[in-house]
Design a protein around this motif. Structure first.
Motif, PDB file in Angstrom:
ATOM      1  N   THR A   1       0.873  -1.072  -0.097  1.00  0.00           N
ATOM      2  CA  THR A   1      -0.002   0.156  -0.032  1.00  0.00           C
ATOM      3  C   THR A   1       0.740   1.312   0.025  1.00  0.00           C
ATOM      4  O   THR A   1       0.509   2.010  -0.879  1.00  0.00           O
ATOM      5  N   LYS A   2       1.952   1.175   0.744  1.00  0.00           N
ATOM      6  CA  LYS A   2       2.762   2.370   1.068  1.00  0.00           C
ATOM      7  C   LYS A   2       3.500   2.449  -0.542  1.00  0.00           C
ATOM      8  O   LYS A   2       3.930   3.652  -0.773  1.00  0.00           O
TER       9      LYS A   2
ATOM     10  N   THR B   1       8.702  14.660   3.372  1.00  0.00           N
ATOM     11  CA  THR B   1       8.856  13.444   3.915  1.00  0.00           C
ATOM     12  C   THR B   1       8.541  13.290   5.425  1.00  0.00           C
ATOM     13  O   THR B   1       8.571  14.474   6.061  1.00  0.00           O
ATOM     14  N   VAL B   2       8.118  12.148   5.814  1.00  0.00           N
ATOM     15  CA  VAL B   2       7.803  12.064   7.360  1.00  0.00           C
ATOM     16  C   VAL B   2       8.912  12.589   8.014  1.00  0.00           C
ATOM     17  O   VAL B   2       8.820  12.773   9.235  1.00  0.00           O
TER      18      VAL B   2
ATOM     19  N   ALA C   1       5.044  12.086   3.164  1.00  0.00           N
ATOM     20  CA  ALA C   1       5.586  11.318   2.037  1.00  0.00           C
ATOM     21  C   ALA C   1       6.539  10.386   2.722  1.00  0.00           C
ATOM     22  O   ALA C   1       7.343  10.594   3.741  1.00  0.00           O
ATOM     23  N   ASN C   2       6.546   8.820   2.223  1.00  0.00           N
ATOM     24  CA  ASN C   2       7.355   7.984   2.922  1.00  0.00           C
ATOM     25  C   ASN C   2       8.630   7.545   2.017  1.00  0.00           C
ATOM     26  O   ASN C   2       9.415   6.564   2.226  1.00  0.00           O
ATOM     27  N   TYR C   3       8.679   8.445   0.862  1.00  0.00           N
ATOM     28  CA  TYR C   3       9.734   8.199  -0.148  1.00  0.00           C
ATOM     29  C   TYR C   3      10.349   9.426  -0.577  1.00  0.00           C
ATOM     30  O   TYR C   3       9.713  10.443  -0.364  1.00  0.00           O
TER      31      TYR C   3
ATOM     32  N   ALA D   1      13.070   6.413  -6.457  1.00  0.00           N
ATOM     33  CA  ALA D   1      12.348   6.657  -4.983  1.00  0.00           C
ATOM     34  C   ALA D   1      12.861   5.741  -4.050  1.00  0.00           C
ATOM     35  O   ALA D   1      12.985   4.605  -4.319  1.00  0.00           O
ATOM     36  N   THR D   2      13.577   6.254  -2.795  1.00  0.00           N
ATOM     37  CA  THR D   2      13.983   5.587  -1.899  1.00  0.00           C
ATOM     38  C   THR D   2      13.054   5.745  -0.820  1.00  0.00           C
ATOM     39  O   THR D   2      12.828   6.976  -0.285  1.00  0.00           O
TER      40      THR D   2
END
Length: 133
Positions: free
Chosen positions: A39-40, A79-80, A86-88, A104-105
């Motif tokens: 999902t992420k 990002t978070v 964003a997780n990336y 994308a990391t």
């Protein structure tokens, strides 16, 4: 006047139910971790496809692919790590006349194994998972 007594649960019964639910969650959570990662990962796929569209538009106008997000008018999401959502994190790792590659990391280790998810997209326009978390 007569008062009716309602049947109710006492505190001990409620605590026992909560403990049982907690134990069931601990048992079930490892089974859901791959679904959470998938999902992420959708975030990375969507953003990479958007960047690919911007790169394609830039290529039509300038006959080359752009090495910077500023030139294609892309604002990476916060990002978070920096109190965003964003997780990336995104970066253009290659750009030239014939091709480009964007990566994308993940900045979050989704399943806690020390491996971070990495996705890439190139001229073909299909996001590919390079490192699986």
């Amino acid at each position: 006047m007569k008062t009716k007594k309602l049947k109710a649960f006492n505190l001990q019964e409620m605590l026992i139910v909560l403990v049982i639910i907690g134990i069931l969650l601990l048992i079930a959570l490892p089974n859901f971790m791959p679904l959470i990662s998938k999902t992420k990962a959708q975030e990375a796929k969507i953003q990479l496809k958007y960047i690919a569209n911007l790169e394609q538009q830039y290529q039509y106008l300038h006959s080359k692919y752009s090495p910077s997000f500023e030139e294609i008018d892309y604002q990476p999401p916060i990002t978070v790590e920096k109190n965003g959502n964003a997780n990336y994190k995104y970066e253009i790792i290659q750009a030239g006349i014939q091709n480009y590659k964007v990566r994308a990391t993940a900045v979050v280790d989704f399943d806690g194994d020390g491996i971070y998810d990495v996705w890439e997209i190139d001229k073909k326009g299909n996001p590919e998972q390079v490192v699986k978390d």
